[in-house]
Design a protein around this motif. Sequence first.
Motif, PDB file in Angstrom:
ATOM      1  N   GLU A  25       0.852  -1.192   0.000  1.00  0.00           N
ATOM      2  CA  GLU A  25       0.000   0.000   0.000  1.00  0.00           C
ATOM      3  C   GLU A  25       0.890   1.245   0.000  1.00  0.00           C
ATOM      4  OE1 GLU A  25      -3.916   0.953   2.550  1.00  0.00           O
ATOM      5  OE2 GLU A  25      -2.136   0.550   3.736  1.00  0.00           O
ATOM      6  N   GLU A  29      -2.359   5.915  -0.562  1.00  0.00           N
ATOM      7  CA  GLU A  29      -3.468   4.967  -0.415  1.00  0.00           C
ATOM      8  C   GLU A  29      -3.780   4.721   1.059  1.00  0.00           C
ATOM      9  OE1 GLU A  29      -2.699   2.288  -4.438  1.00  0.00           O
ATOM     10  OE2 GLU A  29      -1.748   1.706  -2.545  1.00  0.00           O
ATOM     11  N   ARG A  30      -2.729   4.652   1.867  1.00  0.00           N
ATOM     12  CA  ARG A  30      -2.936   4.433   3.300  1.00  0.00           C
ATOM     13  C   ARG A  30      -3.640   5.632   3.926  1.00  0.00           C
ATOM     14  NH1 ARG A  30       1.251   3.668   8.148  1.00  0.00           N
ATOM     15  NH2 ARG A  30      -0.219   2.779   9.618  1.00  0.00           N
ATOM     16  N   ARG A  33      -7.240   5.420   2.956  1.00  0.00           N
ATOM     17  CA  ARG A  33      -7.927   4.347   3.689  1.00  0.00           C
ATOM     18  C   ARG A  33      -8.181   4.743   5.136  1.00  0.00           C
ATOM     19  NH1 ARG A  33      -5.991   0.665   7.004  1.00  0.00           N
ATOM     20  NH2 ARG A  33      -3.843   0.847   6.277  1.00  0.00           N
ATOM     21  N   LEU A  79       3.783   9.066   5.369  1.00  0.00           N
ATOM     22  CA  LEU A  79       2.420   9.584   5.484  1.00  0.00           C
ATOM     23  C   LEU A  79       2.430  11.106   5.520  1.00  0.00           C
ATOM     24  CD1 LEU A  79       0.898   7.105   8.076  1.00  0.00           C
ATOM     25  CD2 LEU A  79       0.576   7.116   5.612  1.00  0.00           C
TER      26      LEU A  79
END
Length: 135
Positions: A25, A29-30, A33, A79
């Motif tokens: 991932e 995308e994380r 999600r 992130l």
Amino acid sequence: MQYGTAAEQAWYMPAAMAPAAVAVETAAERVERLASESAVVVFSVSSCCMCHAVKRLFCGMGVHPTVHELDLDPRGRELERALARLVGGVGGGGAPVVPVVFIGGKLVGAMDRVMAAHINGSLVPLLKEAGALWL
């Protein structure tokens, strides 16, 4: 008693034990999600005073956000860079991009946007629409 070779028994292997191709991932995308898993999601750094202020604002309103502390996450730097791209900030060594707030899976933005929405009265309707507030 002999049960046969491993190849003959492969059909019995539980799915959890079967080797599978693991999709990696991406950080973006994380973020997407994680942001969609709760009504209110705050990406934060545990030592950031602005992050603390936005969390206190929500708790004071009776909203309990899901908080992801980037400094405690092994992939926190990735992130943070993904969040910086989303909010148009610097990230990764420049000015901090946190806190970043998502309500109902939609990006609200950093502290300035959250406070502006609170002051102009649009924050409460957003929270109600996301199911985070039942006033």
